[in-house]
Write an enzyme that holds these catalytic residues in place. Structure first.
Site, PDB file in Angstrom:
ATOM      1  N   GLU A 121       0.802  -1.239   0.000  1.00 16.50           N
ATOM      2  CA  GLU A 121       0.000   0.000   0.000  1.00 16.50           C
ATOM      3  C   GLU A 121       0.832   1.285   0.000  1.00 16.50           C
ATOM      4  O   GLU A 121       0.607   2.177   0.815  1.00 16.50           O
ATOM      5  CB  GLU A 121      -0.957   0.003   1.200  1.00 16.50           C
ATOM      6  CG  GLU A 121      -1.912  -1.179   1.203  1.00 16.50           C
ATOM      7  CD  GLU A 121      -2.892  -1.176   2.384  1.00 16.50           C
ATOM      8  OE1 GLU A 121      -2.771  -0.317   3.271  1.00 16.50           O
ATOM      9  OE2 GLU A 121      -3.777  -2.043   2.402  1.00 16.50           O
ATOM     10  N   ASP A 174     -12.132 -10.625  -0.583  1.00 14.46           N
ATOM     11  CA  ASP A 174     -13.437 -10.745   0.079  1.00 14.46           C
ATOM     12  C   ASP A 174     -14.418  -9.875  -0.679  1.00 14.46           C
ATOM     13  O   ASP A 174     -14.029  -8.888  -1.315  1.00 14.46           O
ATOM     14  CB  ASP A 174     -13.408 -10.448   1.589  1.00 14.46           C
ATOM     15  CG  ASP A 174     -12.759  -9.136   1.988  1.00 14.46           C
ATOM     16  OD1 ASP A 174     -12.620  -8.224   1.138  1.00 14.46           O
ATOM     17  OD2 ASP A 174     -12.395  -9.012   3.171  1.00 14.46           O
TER      18      ASP A 174
HETATM   19  C1  XIL Z   1      -6.380  -6.301   8.375  1.00 10.84           C
HETATM   20  C2  XIL Z   1      -6.693  -7.468   9.288  1.00 10.84           C
HETATM   21  O1  XIL Z   1      -7.586  -8.334   8.633  1.00 10.84           O
HETATM   22  C3  XIL Z   1      -7.305  -6.973  10.584  1.00 10.84           C
HETATM   23  O2  XIL Z   1      -7.439  -8.031  11.525  1.00 10.84           O
HETATM   24  C4  XIL Z   1      -6.431  -5.875  11.186  1.00 10.84           C
HETATM   25  O3  XIL Z   1      -7.088  -5.324  12.330  1.00 10.84           O
HETATM   26  C5  XIL Z   1      -6.145  -4.769  10.187  1.00 10.84           C
HETATM   27  O4  XIL Z   1      -5.562  -5.341   9.028  1.00 10.84           O
HETATM   28  N1  XIL Z   1      -4.980  -4.616   3.772  1.00 10.84           N
HETATM   29  C6  XIL Z   1      -3.998  -5.447   4.230  1.00 10.84           C
HETATM   30  C7  XIL Z   1      -4.252  -6.343   5.399  1.00 10.84           C
HETATM   31  O5  XIL Z   1      -2.930  -5.534   3.616  1.00 10.84           O
HETATM   32  O6  XIL Z   1      -3.108  -6.535   6.186  1.00 10.84           O
HETATM   33  C8  XIL Z   1      -5.375  -5.810   6.245  1.00 10.84           C
HETATM   34  O7  XIL Z   1      -5.663  -6.785   7.251  1.00 10.84           O
HETATM   35  C9  XIL Z   1      -6.593  -5.508   5.402  1.00 10.84           C
HETATM   36  C10 XIL Z   1      -6.280  -4.448   4.379  1.00 10.84           C
END
Ligand code: XIL
Length: 302
Positions: free
Chosen positions: A127, A237
Protein backbone atom coordinates in the site's frame (compact mmCIF):
# COMPACT_ATOMS: atom_id res chain seq x y z
CA UNK A 1 -11.52 -32.31 -7.11
CA UNK A 2 -13.86 -31.50 -4.26
CA UNK A 3 -11.88 -28.95 -2.25
CA UNK A 4 -10.66 -25.49 -3.20
CA UNK A 5 -7.00 -26.33 -2.73
CA UNK A 6 -7.11 -29.56 -4.71
CA UNK A 7 -9.14 -28.00 -7.52
CA UNK A 8 -6.75 -25.05 -7.75
CA UNK A 9 -3.75 -27.40 -7.71
CA UNK A 10 -5.17 -29.22 -10.74
CA UNK A 11 -4.97 -25.86 -12.50
CA UNK A 12 -1.42 -25.24 -11.28
CA UNK A 13 -2.56 -22.65 -8.72
CA UNK A 14 -2.80 -22.36 -4.96
CA UNK A 15 -5.94 -21.44 -3.05
CA UNK A 16 -5.21 -19.81 0.28
CA UNK A 17 -6.79 -18.19 3.31
CA UNK A 18 -5.74 -15.55 5.79
CA UNK A 19 -5.35 -17.27 9.16
CA UNK A 20 -5.29 -15.86 12.71
CA UNK A 21 -3.22 -17.77 15.26
CA UNK A 22 -5.82 -17.29 17.98
CA UNK A 23 -8.39 -19.36 16.04
CA UNK A 24 -6.18 -22.40 15.48
CA UNK A 25 -7.50 -24.00 18.66
CA UNK A 26 -11.08 -23.95 17.34
CA UNK A 27 -11.62 -27.33 15.85
CA UNK A 28 -14.07 -26.54 13.01
CA UNK A 29 -11.84 -23.61 12.01
CA UNK A 30 -8.78 -25.81 11.70
CA UNK A 31 -10.71 -28.66 10.12
CA UNK A 32 -12.00 -26.32 7.41
CA UNK A 33 -8.58 -24.74 6.90
CA UNK A 34 -6.84 -28.09 6.61
CA UNK A 35 -9.45 -29.58 4.29
CA UNK A 36 -9.94 -26.70 1.85
CA UNK A 37 -6.77 -24.64 1.53
CA UNK A 38 -3.19 -25.22 0.40
CA UNK A 39 -1.72 -21.81 1.22
CA UNK A 40 -2.03 -19.57 4.27
CA UNK A 41 -1.29 -15.91 4.95
CA UNK A 42 -0.89 -14.83 8.59
CA UNK A 43 -3.58 -12.13 8.93
CA UNK A 44 -1.65 -9.96 11.40
CA UNK A 45 1.12 -12.05 12.97
CA UNK A 46 3.93 -11.10 10.54
CA UNK A 47 3.26 -7.37 10.59
CA UNK A 48 5.92 -5.04 11.97
CA UNK A 49 4.12 -4.32 15.26
CA UNK A 50 3.78 -8.05 15.87
CA UNK A 51 7.33 -9.21 15.03
CA UNK A 52 9.45 -6.22 16.04
CA UNK A 53 7.48 -4.28 18.66
CA UNK A 54 10.63 -2.64 19.96
CA UNK A 55 13.80 -2.02 18.03
CA UNK A 56 15.88 -5.14 17.54
CA UNK A 57 13.55 -7.37 19.60
CA UNK A 58 12.01 -9.93 17.30
CA UNK A 59 9.02 -12.03 18.44
CA UNK A 60 8.15 -14.79 16.03
CA UNK A 61 6.14 -17.19 18.18
CA UNK A 62 2.63 -16.25 16.96
CA UNK A 63 3.62 -16.28 13.30
CA UNK A 64 5.60 -19.48 13.88
CA UNK A 65 2.42 -21.17 15.13
CA UNK A 66 0.75 -20.49 11.79
CA UNK A 67 3.80 -21.39 9.70
CA UNK A 68 4.38 -24.61 11.64
CA UNK A 69 0.73 -25.61 11.38
CA UNK A 70 0.61 -24.88 7.66
CA UNK A 71 3.79 -26.75 6.87
CA UNK A 72 2.78 -29.76 8.96
CA UNK A 73 -0.31 -30.01 6.72
CA UNK A 74 1.62 -29.51 3.50
CA UNK A 75 0.34 -25.98 2.91
CA UNK A 76 2.46 -23.16 1.52
CA UNK A 77 2.82 -19.80 3.27
CA UNK A 78 2.60 -16.22 1.95
CA UNK A 79 4.53 -13.66 3.96
CA UNK A 80 2.57 -10.51 4.81
CA UNK A 81 4.05 -7.88 5.13
CA UNK A 82 7.49 -6.28 5.59
CA UNK A 83 7.18 -2.54 4.83
CA UNK A 84 3.78 -0.92 5.42
CA UNK A 85 2.66 2.40 6.92
CA UNK A 86 0.00 0.68 9.06
CA UNK A 87 0.40 -1.58 12.09
CA UNK A 88 3.79 0.07 12.37
CA UNK A 89 5.18 0.60 15.90
CA UNK A 90 5.66 4.21 16.96
CA UNK A 91 9.38 3.68 17.52
CA UNK A 92 9.73 3.25 13.74
CA UNK A 93 7.85 6.38 12.79
CA UNK A 94 9.88 8.34 15.33
CA UNK A 95 13.24 7.61 13.71
CA UNK A 96 15.20 10.07 11.59
CA UNK A 97 15.91 9.36 7.93
CA UNK A 98 19.13 7.37 8.13
CA UNK A 99 18.06 5.38 11.20
CA UNK A 100 14.71 4.60 9.58
CA UNK A 101 16.44 3.38 6.47
CA UNK A 102 18.68 1.02 8.40
CA UNK A 103 15.77 -0.13 10.60
CA UNK A 104 13.79 -0.95 7.44
CA UNK A 105 16.60 -2.96 5.93
CA UNK A 106 17.32 -4.72 9.21
CA UNK A 107 13.64 -5.59 9.67
CA UNK A 108 13.42 -7.09 6.17
CA UNK A 109 16.64 -9.05 6.64
CA UNK A 110 15.81 -10.42 10.09
CA UNK A 111 12.25 -11.45 9.32
CA UNK A 112 13.04 -12.99 5.93
CA UNK A 113 16.06 -14.80 7.32
CA UNK A 114 13.96 -16.31 10.12
CA UNK A 115 11.52 -17.72 7.55
CA UNK A 116 14.04 -18.35 4.79
CA UNK A 117 12.99 -21.20 2.52
CA UNK A 118 9.52 -21.43 4.10
CA UNK A 119 7.67 -18.58 2.35
CA UNK A 120 6.57 -18.90 -1.27
CA UNK A 121 5.85 -15.18 -1.77
CA UNK A 122 6.48 -12.10 0.36
CA UNK A 123 4.55 -8.84 0.30
CA UNK A 124 7.73 -6.78 0.53
CA UNK A 125 5.95 -3.42 0.30
CA UNK A 126 2.23 -2.94 0.97
CA UNK A 127 0.00 0.00 0.00
CA UNK A 128 2.63 2.59 -0.96
CA UNK A 129 0.39 4.54 -3.34
CA UNK A 130 -2.38 7.04 -2.64
CA UNK A 131 -6.00 6.57 -3.56
CA UNK A 132 -7.56 8.97 -6.02
CA UNK A 133 -6.41 10.29 -9.32
CA UNK A 134 -2.97 11.63 -8.52
CA UNK A 135 -0.96 8.43 -8.90
CA UNK A 136 1.24 9.79 -6.13
CA UNK A 137 2.96 7.90 -3.37
CA UNK A 138 1.18 7.67 -0.04
CA UNK A 139 2.51 9.79 2.74
CA UNK A 140 4.33 7.46 5.16
CA UNK A 141 7.46 7.59 7.30
CA UNK A 142 9.27 5.60 4.59
CA UNK A 143 8.14 7.90 1.80
CA UNK A 144 8.74 11.17 3.58
CA UNK A 145 12.05 10.28 5.22
CA UNK A 146 13.74 7.65 3.03
CA UNK A 147 12.15 9.05 -0.13
CA UNK A 148 11.05 7.62 -3.47
CA UNK A 149 13.84 5.05 -3.47
CA UNK A 150 12.52 3.19 -0.42
CA UNK A 151 10.54 0.64 -2.45
CA UNK A 152 13.46 -0.24 -4.68
CA UNK A 153 15.76 -0.49 -1.68
CA UNK A 154 13.30 -2.75 0.17
CA UNK A 155 13.11 -5.12 -2.80
CA UNK A 156 16.89 -5.27 -3.20
CA UNK A 157 17.32 -6.02 0.50
CA UNK A 158 14.60 -8.67 0.31
CA UNK A 159 16.22 -10.44 -2.64
CA UNK A 160 19.49 -10.72 -0.76
CA UNK A 161 17.76 -12.08 2.36
CA UNK A 162 15.85 -14.95 0.70
CA UNK A 163 16.70 -15.37 -2.98
CA UNK A 164 14.12 -18.15 -3.43
CA UNK A 165 11.06 -16.23 -2.24
CA UNK A 166 8.91 -14.46 -4.81
CA UNK A 167 8.94 -10.74 -4.02
CA UNK A 168 5.58 -8.97 -4.41
CA UNK A 169 4.26 -5.43 -4.34
CA UNK A 170 0.72 -5.55 -2.85
CA UNK A 171 -2.07 -2.94 -2.90
CA UNK A 172 -5.84 -2.29 -2.96
CA UNK A 173 -8.00 -0.28 -5.37
CA UNK A 174 -5.57 -1.38 -8.05
CA UNK A 175 -7.82 -4.23 -9.24
CA UNK A 176 -9.06 -2.43 -12.35
CA UNK A 177 -7.36 -0.02 -14.71
CA UNK A 178 -7.33 3.35 -12.91
CA UNK A 179 -4.92 6.10 -11.90
CA UNK A 180 -3.64 4.15 -8.89
CA UNK A 181 -3.05 0.90 -10.79
CA UNK A 182 -1.44 2.92 -13.60
CA UNK A 183 1.04 4.31 -11.07
CA UNK A 184 1.85 0.81 -9.77
CA UNK A 185 2.13 -0.40 -13.36
CA UNK A 186 4.63 2.34 -14.18
CA UNK A 187 6.70 1.41 -11.13
CA UNK A 188 6.75 -2.30 -12.01
CA UNK A 189 7.67 -1.50 -15.60
CA UNK A 190 10.49 0.72 -14.40
CA UNK A 191 11.72 -1.97 -11.98
CA UNK A 192 11.72 -4.75 -14.56
CA UNK A 193 13.45 -2.53 -17.14
CA UNK A 194 16.21 -1.59 -14.69
CA UNK A 195 16.64 -5.03 -13.14
CA UNK A 196 15.23 -4.12 -9.73
CA UNK A 197 14.13 -7.48 -8.27
CA UNK A 198 10.34 -7.87 -8.34
CA UNK A 199 8.52 -11.12 -9.12
CA UNK A 200 4.86 -10.51 -8.46
CA UNK A 201 2.10 -8.01 -7.89
CA UNK A 202 -0.61 -8.69 -5.33
CA UNK A 203 -4.15 -7.40 -5.87
CA UNK A 204 -5.90 -7.29 -2.52
CA UNK A 205 -9.38 -7.42 -4.09
CA UNK A 206 -11.52 -6.22 -1.18
CA UNK A 207 -14.84 -5.68 -2.95
CA UNK A 208 -18.11 -4.15 -1.77
CA UNK A 209 -20.99 -2.22 -3.34
CA UNK A 210 -18.93 0.98 -3.41
CA UNK A 211 -15.97 -0.84 -4.88
CA UNK A 212 -17.33 -3.74 -6.96
CA UNK A 213 -15.36 -6.24 -9.02
CA UNK A 214 -14.18 -4.08 -11.95
CA UNK A 215 -15.25 -5.12 -15.44
CA UNK A 216 -11.64 -4.87 -16.60
CA UNK A 217 -10.27 -6.99 -13.73
CA UNK A 218 -8.91 -9.74 -16.00
CA UNK A 219 -7.46 -7.22 -18.46
CA UNK A 220 -5.73 -5.40 -15.61
CA UNK A 221 -4.21 -8.61 -14.24
CA UNK A 222 -3.09 -9.47 -17.77
CA UNK A 223 -1.35 -6.16 -18.42
CA UNK A 224 0.75 -6.63 -15.28
CA UNK A 225 1.50 -10.25 -16.24
CA UNK A 226 2.63 -8.97 -19.64
CA UNK A 227 5.37 -7.01 -17.86
CA UNK A 228 6.89 -10.37 -16.91
CA UNK A 229 5.73 -10.67 -13.30
CA UNK A 230 3.32 -13.09 -11.66
CA UNK A 231 0.05 -11.75 -10.32
CA UNK A 232 -1.77 -13.00 -7.23
CA UNK A 233 -5.15 -12.24 -5.72
CA UNK A 234 -4.04 -11.74 -2.15
CA UNK A 235 -6.89 -10.67 0.17
CA UNK A 236 -10.13 -11.48 -1.60
CA UNK A 237 -13.44 -10.74 0.08
CA UNK A 238 -16.69 -9.58 -1.48
CA UNK A 239 -19.47 -7.99 0.57
CA UNK A 240 -22.87 -9.46 -0.19
CA UNK A 241 -24.74 -12.73 -0.02
CA UNK A 242 -26.52 -15.35 -2.06
CA UNK A 243 -26.32 -15.65 -5.81
CA UNK A 244 -25.04 -12.13 -6.48
CA UNK A 245 -22.04 -12.72 -4.23
CA UNK A 246 -21.54 -16.17 -5.75
CA UNK A 247 -21.47 -14.75 -9.27
CA UNK A 248 -18.83 -12.20 -8.28
CA UNK A 249 -16.68 -14.86 -6.63
CA UNK A 250 -16.99 -17.07 -9.69
CA UNK A 251 -15.98 -14.21 -11.96
CA UNK A 252 -12.91 -13.37 -9.88
CA UNK A 253 -11.84 -17.01 -9.97
CA UNK A 254 -12.34 -17.20 -13.74
CA UNK A 255 -10.34 -13.99 -14.21
CA UNK A 256 -7.36 -15.51 -12.41
CA UNK A 257 -7.59 -18.76 -14.38
CA UNK A 258 -7.71 -16.79 -17.64
CA UNK A 259 -4.33 -15.23 -16.87
CA UNK A 260 -1.53 -17.77 -17.13
CA UNK A 261 0.66 -15.87 -14.68
CA UNK A 262 -2.08 -15.55 -12.05
CA UNK A 263 -0.58 -18.11 -9.70
CA UNK A 264 -3.09 -18.16 -6.85
CA UNK A 265 -5.96 -16.72 -4.88
CA UNK A 266 -6.12 -16.01 -1.15
CA UNK A 267 -9.39 -15.20 0.62
CA UNK A 268 -9.11 -12.86 3.61
CA UNK A 269 -10.51 -15.22 6.23
CA UNK A 270 -12.47 -18.47 6.54
CA UNK A 271 -15.91 -17.98 8.21
CA UNK A 272 -17.81 -14.70 7.93
CA UNK A 273 -17.73 -14.22 11.70
CA UNK A 274 -13.95 -13.71 11.65
CA UNK A 275 -13.84 -11.30 8.71
CA UNK A 276 -12.15 -7.95 9.34
CA UNK A 277 -15.34 -6.50 7.81
CA UNK A 278 -17.08 -6.88 11.14
CA UNK A 279 -20.69 -6.47 10.10
CA UNK A 280 -20.46 -8.10 6.70
CA UNK A 281 -20.68 -11.60 5.26
CA UNK A 282 -17.92 -11.36 2.63
CA UNK A 283 -16.35 -14.84 2.83
CA UNK A 284 -16.94 -18.38 1.55
CA UNK A 285 -18.15 -20.03 4.79
CA UNK A 286 -20.94 -18.95 7.13
CA UNK A 287 -20.53 -18.64 10.88
CA UNK A 288 -21.09 -22.39 11.30
CA UNK A 289 -18.56 -23.27 8.60
CA UNK A 290 -21.25 -24.23 6.10
CA UNK A 291 -20.26 -23.70 2.49
CA UNK A 292 -22.05 -20.68 1.00
CA UNK A 293 -23.21 -20.33 -2.62
CA UNK A 294 -20.03 -18.32 -3.14
CA UNK A 295 -18.01 -21.41 -2.21
CA UNK A 296 -19.83 -23.52 -4.80
CA UNK A 297 -19.26 -20.84 -7.44
CA UNK A 298 -15.52 -20.78 -6.77
CA UNK A 299 -15.21 -24.54 -6.78
CA UNK A 300 -17.11 -24.92 -10.02
CA UNK A 301 -15.08 -22.12 -11.65
CA UNK A 302 -11.80 -23.85 -10.71
C1 XIL B 1 -6.38 -6.30 8.37
C2 XIL B 1 -6.69 -7.47 9.29
O1 XIL B 1 -7.59 -8.33 8.63
C3 XIL B 1 -7.31 -6.97 10.58
O2 XIL B 1 -7.44 -8.03 11.53
C4 XIL B 1 -6.43 -5.88 11.19
O3 XIL B 1 -7.09 -5.32 12.33
C5 XIL B 1 -6.14 -4.77 10.19
O4 XIL B 1 -5.56 -5.34 9.03
N1 XIL B 1 -4.98 -4.62 3.77
C6 XIL B 1 -4.00 -5.45 4.23
C7 XIL B 1 -4.25 -6.34 5.40
O5 XIL B 1 -2.93 -5.53 3.62
O6 XIL B 1 -3.11 -6.53 6.19
C8 XIL B 1 -5.37 -5.81 6.24
O7 XIL B 1 -5.66 -6.78 7.25
C9 XIL B 1 -6.59 -5.51 5.40
C10 XIL B 1 -6.28 -4.45 4.38
Amino acid sequence: ADTLGAAAAEKGRYFGAAVAANHLGESPYTTTLDREFNSVTPENEMKWDAVEPSRGTFLFSRADQIVDHARSKGMKVRGHTLVWHSQLPSWVSGLGASELRSAMNNHITQVMTHYKGRIHSWDVVNEAFQDGGSGARRNSPFQTKVGNGFIEEAFRTARAADPNAKLCYNDYNTDGVNAKSNAVYAMVKDFTSRGVPIDCVGFQSHFNPNSPVPSDYRANLQRFADLGVDVQITELDIEGSGQAQATDYGNVTKACLAVTRCTGITVWGIPDKYSWRSSGTPLLFDDNYNKKPAYDAVLSAL
